[in-house]
Design a protein around this motif. Structure first.
Motif, short mmCIF file in Angstrom:
data_model
loop_
_atom_site.label_atom_id
_atom_site.label_comp_id
_atom_site.label_asym_id
_atom_site.label_seq_id
_atom_site.Cartn_x
_atom_site.Cartn_y
_atom_site.Cartn_z
N ILE A 1 -63.93 93.04 -8.32
CA ILE A 1 -63.15 91.81 -8.07
C ILE A 1 -64.01 90.58 -8.38
O ILE A 1 -63.53 89.62 -8.99
N ARG A 2 -65.26 90.63 -8.01
CA ARG A 2 -66.15 89.51 -8.31
C ARG A 2 -66.28 89.32 -9.82
O ARG A 2 -66.23 88.19 -10.32
N ARG A 3 -66.43 90.40 -10.55
CA ARG A 3 -66.56 90.30 -12.00
C ARG A 3 -65.28 89.76 -12.64
O ARG A 3 -65.33 88.98 -13.60
N ILE A 4 -64.15 90.18 -12.12
CA ILE A 4 -62.87 89.68 -12.64
C ILE A 4 -62.74 88.18 -12.39
O ILE A 4 -62.32 87.42 -13.26
N LEU A 5 -63.11 87.75 -11.19
CA LEU A 5 -63.02 86.32 -10.87
C LEU A 5 -63.97 85.49 -11.72
O LEU A 5 -63.66 84.34 -12.07
N MET A 6 -65.12 86.05 -12.08
CA MET A 6 -66.09 85.33 -12.90
C MET A 6 -65.59 85.16 -14.34
O MET A 6 -66.00 84.23 -15.02
N ARG A 7 -64.71 86.02 -14.81
CA ARG A 7 -64.22 85.93 -16.18
C ARG A 7 -63.20 84.82 -16.36
O ARG A 7 -62.96 84.37 -17.47
N GLY A 8 -62.58 84.41 -15.30
CA GLY A 8 -61.64 83.30 -15.39
C GLY A 8 -60.19 83.75 -15.47
O GLY A 8 -59.88 84.93 -15.59
N PRO A 9 -59.28 82.77 -15.43
CA PRO A 9 -57.85 83.09 -15.37
C PRO A 9 -57.29 83.71 -16.65
O PRO A 9 -56.25 84.35 -16.61
N THR A 10 -57.95 83.54 -17.78
CA THR A 10 -57.39 84.08 -19.02
C THR A 10 -57.43 85.61 -19.04
O THR A 10 -56.60 86.23 -19.69
N ARG A 11 -58.36 86.19 -18.34
CA ARG A 11 -58.48 87.65 -18.31
C ARG A 11 -57.85 88.27 -17.07
O ARG A 11 -57.82 89.47 -16.93
N MET A 12 -57.38 87.45 -16.16
CA MET A 12 -56.88 87.95 -14.89
C MET A 12 -55.63 88.81 -15.06
O MET A 12 -55.47 89.81 -14.37
N GLY A 13 -54.72 88.44 -15.95
CA GLY A 13 -53.47 89.19 -16.11
C GLY A 13 -53.72 90.62 -16.53
O GLY A 13 -53.22 91.57 -15.92
N GLY A 14 -54.51 90.80 -17.56
CA GLY A 14 -54.82 92.16 -18.03
C GLY A 14 -55.60 92.95 -17.01
O GLY A 14 -55.38 94.15 -16.82
#
Length: 71
Positions: free
Chosen positions: A36-49
């Protein structure tokens, strides 16, 4: 000196089984927290996938555990 009686080994497994379940649960929670931390660090553009991938994993895990319980 035959094989040990099953009544002497069952209590040991009864104590160890919940301990292993707790250890596995803690490791799974740690892995989820890191992901979850890594997903949040990637930003909103990658959150959907990423959310679709996580949802697919959760559904797959639920189906596998249901099937394992049935057999």
């Amino acid at each position: 000196m035959g094989s040990p009686d099953s009544s002497t080994t069952d209590p040991v497994f009864g104590v160890l089984l919940p301990l292993w379940q707790v250890v596995i649960g803690v490791l799974v929670l740690a892995a989820i927290a890191v992901s979850i931390r890594r997903i949040l660090m990637r930003g909103p553009t990658r959150m959907g996938g990423a959310m679709l991938l996580i949802a697919g994993c959760v559904v797959g895990l639920a189906v596998v555990s249901y099937l394992v319980q049935q057999f």
